[in-house]
Design a protein around this motif. Structure first.
Motif, PDB file in Angstrom:
ATOM      1  N   THR A 280       0.839  -1.198   0.000  1.00  0.00           N
ATOM      2  CA  THR A 280       0.000   0.000   0.000  1.00  0.00           C
ATOM      3  C   THR A 280       0.872   1.245   0.000  1.00  0.00           C
ATOM      4  OG1 THR A 280      -0.099  -0.029   2.409  1.00  0.00           O
ATOM      5  CG2 THR A 280      -1.835  -1.200   1.221  1.00  0.00           C
ATOM      6  N   SER A 281       0.236   2.376  -0.100  1.00  0.00           N
ATOM      7  CA  SER A 281       0.978   3.630  -0.220  1.00  0.00           C
ATOM      8  C   SER A 281       1.380   4.148   1.147  1.00  0.00           C
ATOM      9  CB  SER A 281       0.116   4.679  -0.929  1.00  0.00           C
ATOM     10  OG  SER A 281       0.801   5.898  -1.010  1.00  0.00           O
ATOM     11  N   GLY A 282       2.670   4.502   1.281  1.00  0.00           N
ATOM     12  CA  GLY A 282       3.186   5.069   2.516  1.00  0.00           C
ATOM     13  C   GLY A 282       3.570   6.524   2.335  1.00  0.00           C
ATOM     14  N   PRO A 283       4.426   7.048   3.214  1.00  0.00           N
ATOM     15  CA  PRO A 283       4.813   8.456   3.128  1.00  0.00           C
ATOM     16  C   PRO A 283       5.546   8.758   1.818  1.00  0.00           C
ATOM     17  CG  PRO A 283       5.463   7.486   5.235  1.00  0.00           C
ATOM     18  CD  PRO A 283       5.046   6.368   4.360  1.00  0.00           C
ATOM     19  N   ALA A 284       5.219   9.877   1.215  1.00  0.00           N
ATOM     20  CA  ALA A 284       5.895  10.313  -0.010  1.00  0.00           C
ATOM     21  C   ALA A 284       7.020  11.269   0.344  1.00  0.00           C
ATOM     22  CB  ALA A 284       4.895  10.990  -0.946  1.00  0.00           C
ATOM     23  N   ARG A 285       7.941  11.443  -0.605  1.00  0.00           N
ATOM     24  CA  ARG A 285       9.009  12.412  -0.404  1.00  0.00           C
ATOM     25  C   ARG A 285       8.423  13.811  -0.271  1.00  0.00           C
ATOM     26  NH1 ARG A 285      14.634  12.028  -3.695  1.00  0.00           N
ATOM     27  NH2 ARG A 285      15.440  10.139  -2.748  1.00  0.00           N
ATOM     28  N   VAL A 286       9.106  14.601   0.564  1.00  0.00           N
ATOM     29  CA  VAL A 286       8.657  15.970   0.799  1.00  0.00           C
ATOM     30  C   VAL A 286       9.722  16.928   0.291  1.00  0.00           C
ATOM     31  CG1 VAL A 286       7.947  17.649   2.525  1.00  0.00           C
ATOM     32  CG2 VAL A 286       7.339  15.230   2.810  1.00  0.00           C
ATOM     33  N   ALA A 287       9.323  17.851  -0.585  1.00  0.00           N
ATOM     34  CA  ALA A 287      10.250  18.860  -1.078  1.00  0.00           C
ATOM     35  C   ALA A 287      10.527  19.864   0.030  1.00  0.00           C
ATOM     36  CB  ALA A 287       9.655  19.557  -2.296  1.00  0.00           C
ATOM     37  N   PRO A 288      11.630  20.633  -0.079  1.00  0.00           N
ATOM     38  CA  PRO A 288      11.894  21.654   0.948  1.00  0.00           C
ATOM     39  C   PRO A 288      10.712  22.603   1.065  1.00  0.00           C
ATOM     40  CG  PRO A 288      13.239  22.015  -1.009  1.00  0.00           C
ATOM     41  CD  PRO A 288      12.625  20.661  -1.156  1.00  0.00           C
ATOM     42  N   SER A 289      10.412  22.988   2.303  1.00  0.00           N
ATOM     43  CA  SER A 289       9.233  23.815   2.534  1.00  0.00           C
ATOM     44  C   SER A 289       9.343  25.161   1.840  1.00  0.00           C
ATOM     45  CB  SER A 289       9.039  24.029   4.045  1.00  0.00           C
ATOM     46  OG  SER A 289      10.185  24.666   4.598  1.00  0.00           O
ATOM     47  N   ASP A 290      10.558  25.609   1.597  1.00  0.00           N
ATOM     48  CA  ASP A 290      10.773  26.931   1.018  1.00  0.00           C
ATOM     49  C   ASP A 290      12.137  26.907   0.329  1.00  0.00           C
ATOM     50  OD1 ASP A 290      11.439  29.588   0.499  1.00  0.00           O
ATOM     51  OD2 ASP A 290      10.355  30.317   2.270  1.00  0.00           O
ATOM     52  N   ALA A 291      12.149  26.942  -1.000  1.00  0.00           N
ATOM     53  CA  ALA A 291      13.422  26.891  -1.728  1.00  0.00           C
ATOM     54  C   ALA A 291      14.315  28.063  -1.340  1.00  0.00           C
ATOM     55  CB  ALA A 291      13.166  26.882  -3.233  1.00  0.00           C
ATOM     56  N   GLY A 292      13.729  29.226  -1.084  1.00  0.00           N
ATOM     57  CA  GLY A 292      14.521  30.368  -0.660  1.00  0.00           C
ATOM     58  C   GLY A 292      15.163  30.130   0.686  1.00  0.00           C
ATOM     59  N   LEU A 293      14.442  29.409   1.546  1.00  0.00           N
ATOM     60  CA  LEU A 293      14.986  29.079   2.858  1.00  0.00           C
ATOM     61  C   LEU A 293      16.217  28.179   2.728  1.00  0.00           C
ATOM     62  CD1 LEU A 293      14.281  29.582   5.837  1.00  0.00           C
ATOM     63  CD2 LEU A 293      13.048  27.416   5.810  1.00  0.00           C
ATOM     64  N   ALA A 294      16.173  27.255   1.792  1.00  0.00           N
ATOM     65  CA  ALA A 294      17.326  26.388   1.570  1.00  0.00           C
ATOM     66  C   ALA A 294      18.538  27.198   1.147  1.00  0.00           C
ATOM     67  CB  ALA A 294      16.988  25.335   0.513  1.00  0.00           C
ATOM     68  N   ARG A 295      18.330  28.185   0.312  1.00  0.00           N
ATOM     69  CA  ARG A 295      19.466  29.001  -0.140  1.00  0.00           C
ATOM     70  C   ARG A 295      20.009  29.860   1.004  1.00  0.00           C
ATOM     71  NH1 ARG A 295      16.274  29.037  -4.839  1.00  0.00           N
ATOM     72  NH2 ARG A 295      15.164  30.922  -4.205  1.00  0.00           N
ATOM     73  N   VAL A 296      19.106  30.331   1.862  1.00  0.00           N
ATOM     74  CA  VAL A 296      19.547  31.105   3.020  1.00  0.00           C
ATOM     75  C   VAL A 296      20.444  30.251   3.928  1.00  0.00           C
ATOM     76  CG1 VAL A 296      18.765  32.195   5.155  1.00  0.00           C
ATOM     77  CG2 VAL A 296      17.540  32.624   3.028  1.00  0.00           C
ATOM     78  N   ALA A 297      20.136  28.979   3.999  1.00  0.00           N
ATOM     79  CA  ALA A 297      20.870  28.098   4.904  1.00  0.00           C
ATOM     80  C   ALA A 297      22.288  27.812   4.433  1.00  0.00           C
ATOM     81  CB  ALA A 297      20.114  26.774   5.055  1.00  0.00           C
ATOM     82  N   VAL A 298      22.594  28.071   3.172  1.00  0.00           N
ATOM     83  CA  VAL A 298      23.891  27.667   2.630  1.00  0.00           C
ATOM     84  C   VAL A 298      25.038  28.264   3.433  1.00  0.00           C
ATOM     85  CG1 VAL A 298      25.437  27.861   0.662  1.00  0.00           C
ATOM     86  CG2 VAL A 298      23.056  27.204   0.309  1.00  0.00           C
TER      87      VAL A 298
ATOM     88  N   ARG B 255       7.832  12.841  12.643  1.00  0.00           N
ATOM     89  CA  ARG B 255       7.783  14.275  12.356  1.00  0.00           C
ATOM     90  C   ARG B 255       6.359  14.683  12.023  1.00  0.00           C
ATOM     91  NH1 ARG B 255      12.330  11.860  10.557  1.00  0.00           N
ATOM     92  NH2 ARG B 255      14.319  12.876  11.101  1.00  0.00           N
ATOM     93  N   ALA B 256       5.929  15.773  12.638  1.00  0.00           N
ATOM     94  CA  ALA B 256       4.582  16.263  12.346  1.00  0.00           C
ATOM     95  C   ALA B 256       4.490  16.758  10.908  1.00  0.00           C
ATOM     96  CB  ALA B 256       4.214  17.388  13.315  1.00  0.00           C
ATOM     97  N   LYS B 257       5.614  17.288  10.396  1.00  0.00           N
ATOM     98  CA  LYS B 257       5.635  17.821   9.033  1.00  0.00           C
ATOM     99  C   LYS B 257       7.047  17.699   8.495  1.00  0.00           C
ATOM    100  CE  LYS B 257       4.191  21.955   6.430  1.00  0.00           C
ATOM    101  NZ  LYS B 257       3.650  23.332   6.558  1.00  0.00           N
ATOM    102  N   GLY B 258       7.167  17.411   7.195  1.00  0.00           N
ATOM    103  CA  GLY B 258       8.476  17.234   6.594  1.00  0.00           C
ATOM    104  C   GLY B 258       8.963  15.807   6.770  1.00  0.00           C
ATOM    105  N   ASP B 259      10.027  15.463   6.023  1.00  0.00           N
ATOM    106  CA  ASP B 259      10.568  14.106   6.114  1.00  0.00           C
ATOM    107  C   ASP B 259      12.024  14.079   6.560  1.00  0.00           C
ATOM    108  OD1 ASP B 259      11.885  15.040   3.885  1.00  0.00           O
ATOM    109  OD2 ASP B 259      11.044  13.584   2.489  1.00  0.00           O
ATOM    110  N   GLY B 260      12.561  15.231   6.989  1.00  0.00           N
ATOM    111  CA  GLY B 260      13.909  15.266   7.523  1.00  0.00           C
ATOM    112  C   GLY B 260      15.003  15.364   6.493  1.00  0.00           C
ATOM    113  N   ARG B 261      14.662  15.477   5.234  1.00  0.00           N
ATOM    114  CA  ARG B 261      15.697  15.494   4.194  1.00  0.00           C
ATOM    115  C   ARG B 261      16.265  16.884   3.962  1.00  0.00           C
ATOM    116  NH1 ARG B 261      13.718  14.858  -0.369  1.00  0.00           N
ATOM    117  NH2 ARG B 261      15.566  14.009  -1.418  1.00  0.00           N
ATOM    118  N   TRP B 262      15.523  17.910   4.373  1.00  0.00           N
ATOM    119  CA  TRP B 262      15.951  19.299   4.213  1.00  0.00           C
ATOM    120  C   TRP B 262      15.806  20.013   5.559  1.00  0.00           C
ATOM    121  CZ3 TRP B 262      17.747  21.372  -0.433  1.00  0.00           C
ATOM    122  CH2 TRP B 262      17.573  20.580  -1.571  1.00  0.00           C
ATOM    123  N   PRO B 263      16.606  21.035   5.814  1.00  0.00           N
ATOM    124  CA  PRO B 263      16.440  21.784   7.063  1.00  0.00           C
ATOM    125  C   PRO B 263      15.024  22.333   7.219  1.00  0.00           C
ATOM    126  CG  PRO B 263      18.499  22.384   5.999  1.00  0.00           C
ATOM    127  CD  PRO B 263      17.743  21.537   5.009  1.00  0.00           C
TER     128      PRO B 263
END
Length: 835
Positions: free
Chosen positions: A235-253, A494-502
């Protein structure tokens, strides 16, 4: 600064003084070298013992310890560990306490600051208070054993390393060993085996030059045609989650660059990177010649001198409720018990699970507060002071949020950068905090003792439940014919997100809401197919309700193991050893046909290409085809990705990159093939493949021979065993005292015989099977074992590196367990005498 800089400050001084000493023949004489060698025969009186203990060592210096009580048994283990490995133990406790600068000066400060910021020893101290009375008695007994050995000895009588360090100043007197010293080592082990944080950092840092969609292409999902360890219902389980905010990812660099620079200062005790992992499998009696299970295990860790493991047997003379231990296997010096091995009834193996147990949070910091849920919350702070050899003490302030310590503070300029360089979102100043399950006090040491008492499946699962960190795949077999698997560990929900991105630390929606209940973690008992294979591959299919972690191995090793086991019958211990040494390259099986289809313009280059036509895809040390293919692979990665990726994100060439290339190999016009540094020209796949083959031919001609028939994989794929302190000091005269090698070997990354290498650096081995064991549940005395170097940590001792040649041949040693077999194998007997 990494481990290569730990002793740079003293290296020149040591070399000069050592040269004088050698010329004068006064210091590094035969007597000095042997001064720290332990006594392994006769009698030694130990006041803390309740009764006499016998230590029987075989021809490789492997001790089997016999005692009447658990306290005496583990006290004797501490004594024996200290006899053979005390400098390693002392180095480890200085590292895990963030106190290396006390030994090695200011060059070790970056490492110390990182460890103190994480707070490994602080957590270990809190865990000590959580131990039950029995566990506390045993860890304290182990400490008493260590101290019984070191109390009456000076540094140079404990190890040659102390004698070398003593040339720069007064003699060193080690502090007494404590239970916390042992508990803190588990934190270091958990750190090295929690690979997701580095993947999370790498994903973000790649966005400095790539879009998030491009980054996702470089982290493919687990291949659909590769089996998981445990099946699910589809059956279907959790799907991959993209970063919540691409701009946030760039800020984190910028902030994450600071954190990564600090992380790289931390020496890899077990190793880091794609090659760190393990193989472990078990087959039922339906597939063996004896009708009983066989279990095999070989953890892949960074090579070192001495090796990371210490072989030992721990035996109660009368096994029962009062003294329930009858166990042998591989231990860590400084830690009581056996980590991997077998009891009289049960065998177990381990592989890294790559569970996602750490998250990075981007925190919005203003002064001494940070934002959370729309409010400003005070930062937690503490001061850490570092004593520095031949220098002034230094103090830092460690800041933490509700999520954990702020890692980006480890860069001296991080806060200034944050204040001066406002991001494009206008949100303010940012810092990076770490939440990691190992920073929550849950003492895994209880699991180690429980493993040593196991008698059946229920005991195994009870021990696994205590194995909180690091999360390891546990494989099982018993003398009653049962086999199984259990995933353990504290794995967050995790309540939200999958831990792959900050995650945005100010948003409560991204909190952890608990951990996966043990009874819901994947497990299998006596599977229908008659075997269980774990090789750091995905644990369970997408139908599983919880997210365990997306950054597992891609499954190339596990698929090869399954191919070798499926349909096999009458398997023996010897068959398992051959499987452990299998060098088939599945990546080459996919890529070589494409390479052979590419036309090369000259006979010179076609001669190199022709080695692939005759190659059997096995990476033996003497293989010309393996030498050429791996050179092609390295140059192919460079031509395909170096033009677009930040330099610190260039491919290391491990299993993940097998999957990346697999996804684009049948798309000759894919954008990754184009070299963006050649404006107006769009390169195709075959142009890049041809260029990589030309590069490989030229490289091998330069470093080996113009004649392809003389190329050898083992000539470039070498293993060196390096002491992590004085073995990296710089002066070769010092390094040669402690390091061994290089050795020519076969295997490679993503291969069952997993001798990994880093395509960014060269072909030298960066991780290898640190030990191999094969347990025959029909007759435990037919079991086999081997480690990478030797049981002794004393340079020039007979057992310093006496297992390496056997290991390199792919062979193993007899593993005596029963008392009669142990007596037959015993060379030396030492009696620890009670008062």
């Amino acid at each position: 600064m990494g481990e290569n800089g730990l002793v740079r400050r003293i290296g020149v001084v040591v070399a000069a003084l050592l040269a004088v000493a050698i010329v004068g023949g006064a210091v590094f004489s035969f007597v000095t070298i042997r001064r720290s060698f332990p006594d392994t025969t006769g009698e030694v009186q130990i006041s803390a013992l309740g009764a006499d203990v016998t230590v029987k060592r075989d021809g490789k210096g492997i001790p089997q310890i016999y005692a009447d009580t658990p306290e005496d048994l583990f006290l004797a283990q501490g004594y024996v560990h200290a006899q053979d490995r005390f400098f390693e133990m002392d180095y480890r406790r200085h590292l895990t306490a963030g106190r290396l600068a006390e030994l090695f000066g200011k060059d070790a400060l970056d490492t110390d600051k990182y460890v103190r910021t994480l707070g490994w020893r602080r957590v270990a101290q809190r865990e000590l208070a959580l131990l039950d009375d029995e566990t506390l008695r045993l860890v304290n007994a182990y400490a008493r054993g260590v101290n019984a050995y070191i109390d009456s000895r000076s540094g140079s009588e404990l190890s040659l390393e102390y004698a070398v360090l003593g040339l720069t100043g007064p003699g060193y007197t080690p502090e007494p060993w404590t239970a916390v010293d042992s508990l803190a080592w588990i934190k270091a082990m958990a750190w090295d085996l929690s690979g997701n944080m580095s993947d999370e950092v790498d994903r973000v840092l790649s966005t400095a030059k790539l879009t998030t969609d491009q980054v996702e292409e470089l982290y493919p999902e687990y291949p659909n045609d590769h089996a998981t360890i445990v099946a699910d219902d589809g059956t279907s389980g959790p799907a991959r989650v993209a970063p919540s905010d691409a701009g946030l990812a760039r800020v984190a660099v910028e902030r994450l660059t600071s954190a990564q620079d600090a992380a790289e200062a931390l020496p890899a005790l077990l190793g880091t990177g794609d090659g760190i992992g393990s193989n472990s499998w078990v087959v039922s009696g339906d597939r063996t010649a004896t009708g009983e299970p066989i279990l095999a295990n070989d953890p892949h860790l960074a090579p070192s001198m001495p090796g990371v493991w210490y072989q030992v047997g721990l035996h109660c003379r009368t096994v029962g409720d009062e003294c329930p231990y009858d166990v042998a296997g591989f231990s860590f010096s400084g830690l009581p018990g056996v980590v991997v091995g077998h009891t009289a009834e049960v065998a177990w193996g381990v592989t890294t699970m790559y569970a996602d147990v750490a998250d990075l949070y981007l925190e919005k910091v203003t002064g001494d507060t940070y934002e959370y849920g729309g409010e400003q919350v005070p930062l937690e702070t503490r001061e850490e002071t570092f004593e520095v050899a031949d220098g002034e003490p230094e103090t830092i302030t460690v800041r933490s949020t509700r999520h954990g310590p702020i890692l980006s503070d480890l860069d001296d300029t991080a806060r200034d950068v944050g204040a001066a360089d406002q991001d494009t979102t206008g949100r303010g100043d940012y810092a990076v905090a770490l939440r990691w399950t190992a920073l929550d006090p849950k003492p895994t040491i209880k699991a180690v003792f429980a493993l040593g008492r196991m008698q059946d499946w229920d005991d195994f699962r009870a021990a696994a439940k205590l194995f909180t960190v690091p999360s390891q795949n546990l494989v099982y077999a018993d003398v009653e014919g049962n086999i199984g698997y259990q995933a353990p560990g504290t794995i967050p929900i995790r309540a939200k997100g999958d831990g792959r991105w900050p995650a945005p630390g100010w948003d409560p929606a991204y909190e952890w809401t608990g951990s996966v209940p043990f009874d819901e973690l994947p497990s299998v008992y006596n599977p229908d197919e008659g075997f269980v294979v774990t090789a750091n591959n995905k644990v369970i299919g997408d139908g599983y309700r919880h997210e365990l972690g997306a950054d597992t191995s891609a499954g190339y090793r596990s698929e090869r193991l399954r191919d070798l086991l499926e349909g096999a019958g009458d398997l023996t211990v010897e068959d398992m050893s051959r499987i452990q040494n299998d060098t088939y390259n599945a990546n080459a099986a996919r890529l070589v046909p494409r390479l052979l289809d590419v036309a090369l313009e000259s006979s010179y280059y076609r001669q190199g290409q022709a080695t692939l036509e005759r190659w059997d895809l096995m990476q033996d040390a003497d293989s010309p085809g393996a030498a050429y293919f791996n050179a092609v692979w390295r140059n192919l990665l460079a031509r395909t990705f170096h033009d677009e990726l930040p330099k610190d994100q260039w491919p290391d060439g491990g299993e993940r990159w097998y999957s990346v290339l697999d996804t684009i190999l049948d798309r000759p016009g894919n954008h990754w093939w184009d070299d963006v540094t050649t404006p107006g020209v769009r390169e195709s796949r075959d142009e890049i493949l041809a260029g990589a083959m030309r590069d490989a031919r030229d490289e091998l001609t330069m470093i080996q021979s113009r004649s392809p028939g003389e190329w050898r994989w083992g000539t470039m794929h070498t293993l060196e065993l390096v002491n992590p302190t004085l073995g990296t000091s710089g002066p070769s005269i010092v390094e040669s005292l402690f390091n061994r090698g290089p050795y020519r070997i076969g295997g490679g990354g993503g291969i069952v015989d997993a001798t990994s290498w880093d395509a960014r650096e060269g072909y030298e081995v960066t991780a290898a099977p640190s030990m191999r064991m094969i347990v025959d549940l029909d007759d435990l005395d037919r079991s086999r074992w081997i480690q990478l170097a030797g049981n002794s940590g004393h340079a020039f001792h007979d057992h310093y590196v006496d297992q390496q040649e056997t290991w390199a041949k792919g062979e193993t040693l007899p593993w005596a367990f029963g008392e009669d077999a142990v007596d037959d194998a015993t060379d030396d007997t030492l009696t620890l005498v009670a008062p």
